[in-house]
Enzyme design. Structure first.
Site, PDB file in Angstrom:
ATOM      1  N   THR A  44       0.820  -1.208   0.000  1.00  0.00           N
ATOM      2  CA  THR A  44       0.000   0.000   0.000  1.00  0.00           C
ATOM      3  C   THR A  44       0.854   1.259   0.000  1.00  0.00           C
ATOM      4  O   THR A  44       0.454   2.290  -0.531  1.00  0.00           O
ATOM      5  CB  THR A  44      -0.932  -0.018   1.238  1.00  0.00           C
ATOM      6  OG1 THR A  44      -1.801  -1.121   1.087  1.00  0.00           O
ATOM      7  CG2 THR A  44      -1.754   1.231   1.354  1.00  0.00           C
TER       8      THR A  44
ATOM      9  N   TYR B 179      -8.182   0.583  -3.501  1.00  0.00           N
ATOM     10  CA  TYR B 179      -6.984   1.064  -4.187  1.00  0.00           C
ATOM     11  C   TYR B 179      -6.230  -0.142  -4.716  1.00  0.00           C
ATOM     12  O   TYR B 179      -6.555  -1.274  -4.395  1.00  0.00           O
ATOM     13  CB  TYR B 179      -6.092   1.868  -3.229  1.00  0.00           C
ATOM     14  CG  TYR B 179      -5.580   1.036  -2.094  1.00  0.00           C
ATOM     15  CD1 TYR B 179      -6.352   0.820  -0.961  1.00  0.00           C
ATOM     16  CD2 TYR B 179      -4.338   0.403  -2.177  1.00  0.00           C
ATOM     17  CE1 TYR B 179      -5.902   0.008   0.066  1.00  0.00           C
ATOM     18  CE2 TYR B 179      -3.885  -0.403  -1.146  1.00  0.00           C
ATOM     19  CZ  TYR B 179      -4.678  -0.599  -0.036  1.00  0.00           C
ATOM     20  OH  TYR B 179      -4.239  -1.405   0.966  1.00  0.00           O
TER      21      TYR B 179
ATOM     22  N   GLU C  24      -2.673 -28.451  28.632  1.00  0.00           N
ATOM     23  CA  GLU C  24      -3.909 -29.195  28.361  1.00  0.00           C
ATOM     24  C   GLU C  24      -3.664 -30.358  27.407  1.00  0.00           C
ATOM     25  O   GLU C  24      -4.404 -31.336  27.400  1.00  0.00           O
ATOM     26  CB  GLU C  24      -4.957 -28.245  27.797  1.00  0.00           C
ATOM     27  CG  GLU C  24      -5.500 -27.294  28.852  1.00  0.00           C
ATOM     28  CD  GLU C  24      -6.429 -26.273  28.256  1.00  0.00           C
ATOM     29  OE1 GLU C  24      -7.534 -26.647  27.836  1.00  0.00           O
ATOM     30  OE2 GLU C  24      -6.035 -25.092  28.192  1.00  0.00           O
TER      31      GLU C  24
ATOM     32  N   LYS D 147       0.230  -7.354  12.992  1.00  0.00           N
ATOM     33  CA  LYS D 147      -0.766  -6.393  12.498  1.00  0.00           C
ATOM     34  C   LYS D 147      -2.085  -6.682  13.207  1.00  0.00           C
ATOM     35  O   LYS D 147      -2.587  -7.803  13.134  1.00  0.00           O
ATOM     36  CB  LYS D 147      -0.912  -6.559  10.977  1.00  0.00           C
ATOM     37  CG  LYS D 147      -1.913  -5.601  10.347  1.00  0.00           C
ATOM     38  CD  LYS D 147      -1.917  -5.704   8.828  1.00  0.00           C
ATOM     39  CE  LYS D 147      -2.961  -4.780   8.244  1.00  0.00           C
ATOM     40  NZ  LYS D 147      -2.953  -4.723   6.786  1.00  0.00           N
TER      41      LYS D 147
ATOM     42  N   THR E 155       1.590  -4.254   4.217  1.00  0.00           N
ATOM     43  CA  THR E 155       1.481  -4.508   5.660  1.00  0.00           C
ATOM     44  C   THR E 155       0.905  -5.884   5.988  1.00  0.00           C
ATOM     45  O   THR E 155       1.084  -6.374   7.092  1.00  0.00           O
ATOM     46  CB  THR E 155       0.604  -3.424   6.333  1.00  0.00           C
ATOM     47  OG1 THR E 155      -0.688  -3.462   5.738  1.00  0.00           O
ATOM     48  CG2 THR E 155       1.222  -2.055   6.189  1.00  0.00           C
ATOM     49  N   ASP E 156       0.214  -6.504   5.013  1.00  0.00           N
ATOM     50  CA  ASP E 156      -0.504  -7.755   5.336  1.00  0.00           C
ATOM     51  C   ASP E 156       0.429  -8.878   5.783  1.00  0.00           C
ATOM     52  O   ASP E 156       0.083  -9.649   6.681  1.00  0.00           O
ATOM     53  CB  ASP E 156      -1.319  -8.223   4.121  1.00  0.00           C
ATOM     54  CG  ASP E 156      -2.525  -7.333   3.873  1.00  0.00           C
ATOM     55  OD1 ASP E 156      -2.834  -6.496   4.748  1.00  0.00           O
ATOM     56  OD2 ASP E 156      -3.157  -7.463   2.809  1.00  0.00           O
TER      57      ASP E 156
ATOM     58  N   SER F  14       1.262  -7.450  -0.617  1.00  0.00           N
ATOM     59  CA  SER F  14       2.010  -8.462   0.146  1.00  0.00           C
ATOM     60  C   SER F  14       1.242  -9.752   0.382  1.00  0.00           C
ATOM     61  O   SER F  14       1.798 -10.725   0.879  1.00  0.00           O
ATOM     62  CB  SER F  14       2.554  -7.887   1.449  1.00  0.00           C
ATOM     63  OG  SER F  14       1.548  -7.781   2.413  1.00  0.00           O
TER      64      SER F  14
HETATM   65  C1  SIN Z   1      -1.075  -2.881   2.885  1.00  0.00           C
HETATM   66  O1  SIN Z   1       0.033  -2.738   2.416  1.00  0.00           O
HETATM   67  O2  SIN Z   1      -1.465  -2.162   3.852  1.00  0.00           O
HETATM   68  C2  SIN Z   1      -2.074  -3.882   2.417  1.00  0.00           C
HETATM   69  C3  SIN Z   1      -1.740  -4.515   1.135  1.00  0.00           C
HETATM   70  C4  SIN Z   1      -0.472  -5.270   1.175  1.00  0.00           C
HETATM   71  O3  SIN Z   1      -0.162  -5.904   2.180  1.00  0.00           O
HETATM   72  O4  SIN Z   1       0.244  -5.235   0.168  1.00  0.00           O
END
Ligand code: SIN
Length: 357
Positions: free
Chosen positions: A41, A54, A314, A193, A120-121, A87
Site C-alpha cells: 500500500t 486502491y 492441556e 498487524k 502490511t498484510d 504483500s
Molecule cells: C497494505 O500494504 O497495507 C495492504 C496490502 C499489502 O499488504 O500489500
C-alpha cells in the site's frame, strides 16, 4: 509508425530502469542506506483521495523517495525494486531473493543499513524470516503504510522517512530486523498487524515496542529478547525452496481431515492455529498423533492474539510428540518451522528453537 514504436519502447525501457535502480548524489559525511522496494500500500494508488479501494504496488521507489521531503539529508540513499506486489502475493522466492540481497549488501563496508518497503498484510512474516537468516548486526528496517500514496493523510512518506532514520543510525546496530510504523519501532519477533485499516495497526502485544522514532528522532527502550541475525543458526545460502508447512485453523467441530489432506499434498510440517492454549478437538488430535508418528512435525500455536502456548498443559506434548510455538503466532511459527526443517533435528532441538527464536 515504426519510429514511433521504437521511441515508445525506448521510453518504456528508460522508465523501467528508473523504477528499478536509483542512486543520488553522495555526501561522504552521511551513512549509506539501501532501500529495497517490494510493493504494498505504501506504493499503492487510488483514483480518489478519500476512498477505501486502491491498488497496491503501483509506484516505483523513486516516486516514494520524492514524496518524503528531507529524506536525502538523513542518508545517501540508493534503491532497488525487488518486486512490486501486494504483500498477499509475497512469496518464498521473493524472501530468498531479499535474504540474498540483504546479506550481500550488509557484508559491504559501503552499506550502513537497509530499508525494505513492504505491504502490511504479511510484513511481520517477511521481517521475522529476515531476522532469522540475515547474518549482520547492521540495521534492517521494514516499513509500509496503511493508506495508499494518493490518500488523504497518507502516512507512507513519514514512515519511510523514519525507517531511513532508523536504518542510518548507529544506535540501531544489534537490534536485528525491526518494523517501523506510525512512530514506533518493533522487533520482528514481537510485532503483529492488529487492525485491518487503522494507521495504528502494528503492535507488539506481548513484549511491547522496542523504541520510538518521532520525525527521525530515535529512542530505544530495550533490545529484542529473542535470538536473531548474528546469533541465529539459520542460513538460506544456496537454498532454492523451503519445505512445505501448512497452517490449520482450529474451530468448534472442525473436521479432522485437514491434517491428512495437508500431508497428502506434501506438507513436512503443520502448524495448528489452535483454540485457546493451542488446543484442537479430539478427532484432530488423533490425526495429529498419526502424523507425528510418521515424522511430520506438528507445532501447536494459537489463534488467540495474546499469551504463550504452554507445553504439556492441556495437551500432553510428550505423548503426542508435538511442539509448542511459545509466543509465536501461527504465521511466524510456520516461518520458523520451514527453516527448522531444512536440517534433520530432534524434537527436543526443535522445541528449544521455538523457546528461543
Ligand atoms: C497494505 O500494504 O497495507 C495492504 C496490502 C499489502 O499488504 O500489500
Amino acid at each position: 509508425m515504426k519510429t514511433f514504436k521504437l521511441f515508445r519502447h525506448a521510453l518504456l525501457l528508460v522508465l523501467v530502469i528508473g523504477l528499478t535502480n536509483i542512486s543520488f548524489a553522495q555526501n561522504k559525511d552521511l551513512p549509506h542506506v539501501v532501500i529495497l522496494a517490494t510493493g504494498g500500500t505504501i506504493a499503492g494508488t487510488a483514483e480518489g483521495s478519500n476512498q477505501a479501494g486502491y491498488t497496491a504496488g503501483q509506484l516505483g521507489i523513486n516516486t516514494m523517495i520524492d514524496a518524503a521531503p528531507g529524506i536525502k539529508e538523513l542518508a545517501n540513499i540508493t534503491g532497488e525494486q525487488i518486486s512490486n506486489v501486494g504483500s498477499q502475493d509475497m512469496s518464498i522466492d521473493i524472501w530468498l531473493k531479499l535474504a540474498k540481497k540483504a546479506n550481500e549488501l550488509l557484508a559491504s563496508d559501503d552499506v550502513d543499513g537497509i530499508v525494505i518497503t513492504h505491504g502490511t498484510d504479511t510484513q511481520e512474516e517477511t521481517a521475522y524470516f529476515l531476522s532469522l537468516v540475515v547474518d549482520s548486526n547492521k540495521p534492517i528496517v521494514t516499513t509500509g503504510a496503511m493508506r495508499p500514496a494518493t490518500a488523504l493523510s497518507a502516512e507512507g512518506p513519514l514512515n519511510l522517512y523514519n525507517a531511513v532514520a532508523v536504518a542510518a543510525s548507529p544506535k540501531s546496530k544489534g537490534h536485528g530486523v525491526t518494523v517501523v510504523m506510525n512512530d514506533q519501532i518493533h522487533a520482528a519477533h514481537d510485532v503483529t498487524k492488529l487492525n485491518t485499516t487503522a494507521v495504528q495497526s502494528f503492535m507488539s502485544p506481548i513484549e511491547g515496542q522496542i523504541g520510538s522514532v518521532i520525525y527521525g528522532d530515535i529512542e530505544y527502550f530495550r533490545k529484542p529478547y529473542s535470538t536473531h541475525t548474528t546469533k541465529s543458526v539459520f542460513s538460506v545460502k544456496g537454498v532454492k525452496s523451503l519445505p512445505r508447512v501448512d497452517i490449520i485453523y482450529a474451530y468448534a467441530d472442525m473436521p479432522a481431515d485437514f491434517v491428512t489432506s495437508s500431508i497428502k499434498k506434501g506438507a513436512k510440517g503443520i502448524v495448528i492455529a489452535g483454540v485457546g492454549n493451542g488446543n484442537m478437538n479430539a478427532a484432530t488430535l488423533k490425526e495429529v498423533k498419526k502424523a507425528t508418528d510418521k515424522g511430520i512435525v506438528v507445532v501447536r500455536s494459537t489463534r488467540v492474539p495474546l499469551g504463550d502456548v504452554l507445553r504439556n498443559a492441556e495437551v500432553n506434548d510428550d505423548e503426542y510428540k508435538t511442539i509448542v510455538s511459545d509466543e509465536l503466532n501461527p504465521a511466524k511459527a510456520r516461518v520458523l518451522l520451514m527453516l527448522t526443517l531444512l536440517k534433520d533435528r530432534s524434537l527436543n532441538e526443535i522445541q528449544e528453537i521455538f523457546f528461543n527464536y
